[in-house]
Write an enzyme that holds these catalytic residues in place. Sequence first.
Site, PDB file in Angstrom:
ATOM      1  N   ASP A  51       0.646  -0.719   0.012  1.00 23.05           N
ATOM      2  CA  ASP A  51      -0.042  -0.185   0.020  1.00 23.05           C
ATOM      3  C   ASP A  51       0.360   1.130   0.014  1.00 23.05           C
ATOM      4  OD1 ASP A  51      -2.678  -1.455  -0.136  1.00 23.05           O
ATOM      5  OD2 ASP A  51      -2.377  -1.154   2.309  1.00 23.05           O
ATOM      6  N   TYR A 109       6.511 -10.117   6.676  1.00 20.42           N
ATOM      7  CA  TYR A 109       6.845  -8.429   6.472  1.00 20.42           C
ATOM      8  C   TYR A 109       7.773  -8.700   8.451  1.00 20.42           C
ATOM      9  CZ  TYR A 109       3.704  -7.620   3.548  1.00 20.42           C
ATOM     10  OH  TYR A 109       3.394  -7.560   2.076  1.00 20.42           O
TER      11      TYR A 109
END
Length: 264
Positions: A51, A109
């Site tokens: 994003d 992540y």
Amino acid sequence: MKIALGIEYDGSRYYGWQRQQEVKSVQGCLEEALSKVADEPISVFCAGRTDAGVHATGQVVHFETSVQRKDAAWTMGVNVHLPPDIAVRWVKTVDEGFHARFSATARRYRYIIFNHRYRPAVLANGVTHFHYPLDEKRMHQAAQCILGENDFTSFRAVQCQSKTPWRNVMHINVNRYGHYVVIDIKANAFVHHMVRNIAGSLMEIGCGNQDINWMAQLLALKDRAKAAATAKAAGLYLVAVDYPVQFDLPCAVMGPLFLADDLI
């Protein structure tokens, strides 16, 4: 010929990974640079679409081309044409069966929290600042309930387009390195905003606003409205993507580079 690249980028100046008209994207900049080196239009496919404001040290892409170039052309040559906050880290010619997204077996992540009374300036867009003291041990203990295959509706963005909220979390660790608190999570895939929503709730536990068992309660409730607010994008990094060993892709330090190389 099909080629895979390892990509690193600071996402703070981009409207996300995906190519868009009239706004700057990481994909758009990379395709423009690759097309200059190849002297033909190049389209890339990535392992995970990040994003706006989200970073990567371990993004993987692939593209097809009809031209022959030395590896240095696809790394140093492409980097010459990229802005300073995007870089190619490695290159590998792969077989036709490889796909950056569909061949991936897991994504990893790291969410980086700068836990200090005063906000940072130099890394303002590279970490999330949280000024109240965080107990990383409480956060780690609370997070273990999400291991395995679960319904992550409580940690899924309302606008998520995934067909299912079920994901398989392989590990989640929370550790402190000085003023940095690092949430490290690996799963087969992630629903939209999953890591940032988990991070937001863990910070509520870490600062003492919620009990350790709150994460388990949220998971069982399957209600996004009950969990904490979505944590900021600035602290999130895609650090690694796993593939079957048959593809023999290069390994790179996960980072980000301001952290030690030997993180757990």
